[in-house]
Design a protein around this motif. Structure first.
Motif: not given
Length: 161
Positions: A31-32, A35-45, A77-87
């Motif tokens: 979920a985190a 959320l971080s992907i939402g922040i990225i897309v919601g700001s970059i796009l 945030m996406a890098i941190i949470t993504g690494f956790c999921l990747f791990s």
């Protein structure tokens, strides 16, 4: 140390083991990440759309710095949470073409943004000056890259066995 041993080492990290053993922890980390992907897309796009010429009433000097900083926080945030999921399953993810595509697009997106922010054309734009072709093309490229990264990210789960 070879690549497989390094991936197995990541998989053995205490937080990786905890994520694999706890569905609740996995859900919160996932979920985190979303959320971080939402922040990225919601700001970059929205920023990219403004850079390519839409929403001309919205001043780049106002939204440019704000949305860039928001995107940077989302990426962190996406890098941190993504690494956790990747791990939790690094060997499987490392062999997943969609994951590799997403990581490539993420690196390209970050590089595009970093290069843009280093240009004098960006500094002119955020001071209220005209949007150069370089800035507009960077916005267009960014739209394509980040959209592709989201699609590749959704594709990952469909390719895992």
């Amino acid at each position: 140390m070879d690549a497989v041993a390094a991936l197995e080492g990541i998989e053995a990290l205490p937080f990786a083991v905890a994520i694999r053993r706890s569905a609740t922890l996995y859900i919160f980390v996932n979920a985190a990440h979303i959320l971080s992907i939402g922040i990225i897309v919601g700001s970059i796009l929205p920023l990219d759309l403004r850079l390519i010429g839409l929403f001309r009433r919205v001043p780049v000097e106002v939204i440019g710095p704000f949305l860039s900083h928001a995107a940077a926080i989302g990426i962190g945030m996406a890098i941190i949470t993504g690494f956790c999921l990747f791990s939790a399953r690094p060997v499987e993810y490392a062999g997943n073409p969609a994951f590799l595509t997403k990581m490539t697009l993420l690196a390209l997106g970050v590089a595009n943004a970093a290069l843009l922010h280093l240009t004098p054309q960006w500094r002119v734009a955020v001071k209220g000056g005209p949007l150069s072709l370089r800035v507009r093309l960077s916005g267009l490229l960014s739209l394509a890259i980040w959209t592709g990264a989201v699609v590749a990210g959704r594709w990952i789960g469909f390719l895992l066995e």
